[in-house]
Design a protein around this motif. Structure first.
Motif, short mmCIF file in Angstrom:
data_model
loop_
_atom_site.label_atom_id
_atom_site.label_comp_id
_atom_site.label_asym_id
_atom_site.label_seq_id
_atom_site.Cartn_x
_atom_site.Cartn_y
_atom_site.Cartn_z
N LEU A 54 41.17 -47.94 31.66
CA LEU A 54 41.27 -48.04 33.11
C LEU A 54 42.26 -46.99 33.60
CD1 LEU A 54 40.74 -49.53 35.84
CD2 LEU A 54 42.69 -51.00 35.26
N SER A 118 40.01 -57.79 37.20
CA SER A 118 39.79 -57.54 35.77
C SER A 118 40.03 -58.80 34.96
CB SER A 118 40.73 -56.43 35.27
OG SER A 118 40.43 -55.20 35.90
N TRP A 123 41.36 -54.52 28.95
CA TRP A 123 41.61 -53.10 28.78
C TRP A 123 42.39 -52.80 27.50
CZ3 TRP A 123 38.37 -51.12 31.94
CH2 TRP A 123 38.16 -51.68 33.20
N THR A 145 45.81 -58.13 31.93
CA THR A 145 44.51 -57.49 31.71
C THR A 145 44.49 -56.56 30.50
OG1 THR A 145 45.04 -55.70 33.26
CG2 THR A 145 43.93 -57.66 34.14
#
Length: 201
Positions: A54, A118, A123, A145
């Protein structure tokens, strides 16, 4: 990275420097990362074998191209977020030129909303290069996240130390977090989340 892609990145960086030199308002500037910082980020993607990436702060896609090329090498995918639709569209064109458009999901969205939406542990790596005064408000969702042992990279922590002082203090107060400052470019703060540090996967 082949010569054609290297030449494109050199072109994009030169354009960013020339463009920003004519703009008084920082919001009108492209504010690209420095090449050595971009190269470090790409290396970290490869070294950690990150597959879900991200980027918060797309601009015209200079760092996006670097990250997307690294994601292609790991078999990963990059999601990049910017609140400016014009900049996001420009980044899309540059990704097309780089042959990397299929590696990237471009979103026109506020960074806070992207993090809020998210899933937990989604991630592998997050690159944070957005509006610095908001970073403290992102911290809870940044931790949530990132996957266990995930990597957060934050740009401009030397060049704009005053704007990230509160954020850095917050990070340092968080149990189980390891951080290191890479004095490259404008200064990249590298943060690893707790579970991997404690030896749990």
């Amino acid at each position: 990275m082949d010569r054609q892609l290297t030449a494109l990145l050199d072109e994009l960086y030169r354009h960013g420097v020339e463009h920003d030199a004519t703009k008084v308002d920082r919001l009108d500037r492209l504010r690209n990362v420095e090449p050595d910082t971009a190269a470090l980020l790409a290396l970290l993607v490869r070294a950690t074998r990150a597959r879900t990436l991200l980027e918060l702060g797309t601009s015209n896609g200079y760092s996006t191209v670097w990250l997307a090329d690294a994601a292609r090498a790991t078999g990963g995918q990059l999601t990049t977020v910017d609140i400016d639709p014009v900049r996001s569209a420009e980044a899309g064109l540059n990704l097309d030129r780089a042959g990397l458009r299929s590696q990237v999901e471009l979103r026109v969205q506020d960074a806070a909303d992207a993090l809020r939406d998210s899933a937990d542990g989604l991630w592998d790596m997050i690159f944070l290069d957005a509006e610095r005064p908001a970073y403290t408000s992102y911290w809870t969702d940044l931790q949530r996240t990132l996957k266990p042992g995930g990597l957060l990279a934050v740009d401009n922590v030397i060049s704009h130390a005053d704007q990230v002082r509160e954020f850095r203090a917050l990070v340092q107060r968080t149990p189980g977090i390891i951080e290191a400052l890479a004095p490259t470019g404008a200064g990249a703060l590298l943060i690893v989340t707790a579970p991997l540090i404690r030896g749990r996967r």
